[in-house]
Scaffold this motif. Structure first.
Motif, PDB file in Angstrom:
ATOM      1  N   GLY A  17       0.816  -1.214   0.000  1.00 30.94           N
ATOM      2  CA  GLY A  17       0.000   0.000   0.000  1.00 30.94           C
ATOM      3  C   GLY A  17       0.848   1.261   0.000  1.00 30.94           C
ATOM      4  O   GLY A  17       0.557   2.217  -0.725  1.00 30.94           O
ATOM      5  N   ILE A  18       1.927   1.269   0.793  1.00 31.75           N
ATOM      6  CA  ILE A  18       2.794   2.444   0.861  1.00 31.75           C
ATOM      7  C   ILE A  18       3.610   2.590  -0.422  1.00 31.75           C
ATOM      8  O   ILE A  18       3.891   3.709  -0.864  1.00 31.75           O
ATOM      9  N   ILE A  20       2.500   1.837  -3.389  1.00 29.51           N
ATOM     10  CA  ILE A  20       1.550   2.444  -4.325  1.00 29.51           C
ATOM     11  C   ILE A  20       1.373   3.933  -4.019  1.00 29.51           C
ATOM     12  O   ILE A  20       1.328   4.767  -4.924  1.00 29.51           O
ATOM     13  N   LEU A  21       1.303   4.262  -2.743  1.00 29.83           N
ATOM     14  CA  LEU A  21       1.130   5.654  -2.335  1.00 29.83           C
ATOM     15  C   LEU A  21       2.332   6.498  -2.748  1.00 29.83           C
ATOM     16  O   LEU A  21       2.190   7.622  -3.242  1.00 29.83           O
ATOM     17  N   GLY A  22       3.548   5.957  -2.565  1.00 31.88           N
ATOM     18  CA  GLY A  22       4.762   6.649  -2.972  1.00 31.88           C
ATOM     19  C   GLY A  22       5.027   7.904  -2.163  1.00 31.88           C
ATOM     20  O   GLY A  22       4.539   8.058  -1.041  1.00 31.88           O
ATOM     21  N   GLY A  23       5.800   8.833  -2.733  1.00 28.69           N
ATOM     22  CA  GLY A  23       6.055  10.118  -2.106  1.00 28.69           C
ATOM     23  C   GLY A  23       6.746  10.031  -0.753  1.00 28.69           C
ATOM     24  O   GLY A  23       7.561   9.148  -0.501  1.00 28.69           O
ATOM     25  N   PRO A  25       5.528   9.187   2.303  1.00 34.70           N
ATOM     26  CA  PRO A  25       5.323   7.969   3.088  1.00 34.70           C
ATOM     27  C   PRO A  25       6.264   6.840   2.679  1.00 34.70           C
ATOM     28  O   PRO A  25       6.808   6.127   3.536  1.00 34.70           O
ATOM     29  N   PHE A  26       6.479   6.677   1.379  1.00 38.80           N
ATOM     30  CA  PHE A  26       7.375   5.624   0.905  1.00 38.80           C
ATOM     31  C   PHE A  26       8.818   5.925   1.310  1.00 38.80           C
ATOM     32  O   PHE A  26       9.551   5.021   1.740  1.00 38.80           O
ATOM     33  N   ARG A 128      11.485   3.722  -7.503  1.00 37.41           N
ATOM     34  CA  ARG A 128      10.064   4.048  -7.339  1.00 37.41           C
ATOM     35  C   ARG A 128       9.711   5.382  -7.965  1.00 37.41           C
ATOM     36  O   ARG A 128       8.573   5.588  -8.425  1.00 37.41           O
ATOM     37  N   LEU A 134       6.391   2.602 -10.538  1.00 38.97           N
ATOM     38  CA  LEU A 134       5.513   1.656  -9.859  1.00 38.97           C
ATOM     39  C   LEU A 134       5.462   0.328 -10.609  1.00 38.97           C
ATOM     40  O   LEU A 134       5.532  -0.753 -10.000  1.00 38.97           O
TER      41      LEU A 134
END
Length: 263
Positions: A17-18, A20-23, A25-26, A128, A134
């Protein structure tokens, strides 16, 4: 086994999930994973993460890990490599200042460990943020996971010839080849729906490299644990061991892909 499955499902879902969220948080997640992994490898060596020796090790690793936009290299008018070399000189000086309380052997361990973990997670982070990052990240993750599963099942049911018994007694040549075959099949299926490269030859080459390098990365960590006589790198993930146990293949694969210009 129940605990292992529950931990795997929860941790896997959160991790994906993180991704996919990227940015931010990743980026934060990778920073935390790399920091925990560095702590695990220091403990194998008998270096406490809470001493000045541990602090130096984390500083080295973070210098290699963090992306350009988080480190003020431009403001300092230095390159990352130049800063790393400067810290190596300082580290060697510490062996003298400490009167060998911090030994040359420990200095070498800190340098090599920081490169191993820092660059491994750094290139995972960088991949990423590619234009098709992704798709590429999931491609690599699937190849690593399928190789591991394919090698396990083929080795269990077909394995007869040991791959490298001095390092990992349970791994077999049949299992290794089975893992590569599984990676080729699943990798091509994935690439059919989500093209990673324009050329089929390049796609197959990448699949073979990731599968082979992933298995080598697993053996590298097995050799490390055998040398320091530990079963798992840590106990962060109940039933799964430590962060290094889960990411040993991936952090070996990513620098290889960078060196071969796949990233």
């Amino acid at each position: 086994m129940k605990q292992r499955i529950i931990t795997g499902v929860i941790a896997g879902a959160g991790f994906l999930g993180i991704i996919i969220l990227g940015g931010i948080p990743f980026t934060v997640l990778i920073f935390l994973l790399a920091t925990i992994a560095m702590g695990e490898i220091l403990k194998m060596k008998g270096i406490s993460p809470y001493t000045y020796r541990g602090a130096i090790a984390f500083l080295f690793m973070w210098l290699l890990l963090l992306p350009e936009w988080l480190l003020p290299f431009n403001a300092l008018h230095v390159e990352r490599a130049e800063m790393f070399l400067l810290l190596i000189v300082v580290l060697l000086a510490v062996t003298v200042i400490s009167k060998n309380a911090f030994t040359f052997d420990e200095a070498g361990f800190v340098i090599l460990s920081s490169v191993y973990i820092g660059l491994g997670f750094h290139y995972f982070l960088e991949a990423r943020f590619l234009d098709e990052g992704l798709i590429f990240i999931f491609f690599v993750l699937i190849l690593v996971w399928v190789t591991d599963s394919g090698a396990y099942f083929c080795g269990r049911f077909l394995g007869k010839h040991k791959l490298w018994p001095e390092i990992s007694p349970k791994k077999t040549i049949e299992g290794s080849l089975g893992g590569i075959m599984a990676a080729v099949i699943f990798g091509l299926v994935y690439a059919w729906f989500f093209p990673v490269f324009d050329s089929l030859i390049i796609t197959v080459a990448c699949i073979l490299i990731v599968s082979a390098a992933g298995q080598l990365g697993d053996l590298v960590e097995s050799a490390l644990k055998r040398h320091y006589s530990v079963k798992d790198s840590g106990q962060v993930l109940p039933g799964h061991g430590g962060i290094l146990d889960r990411f040993d293949s991936l952090i070996f694969v990513m620098p290889v892909l960078y060196l071969l210009t796949f990233i």
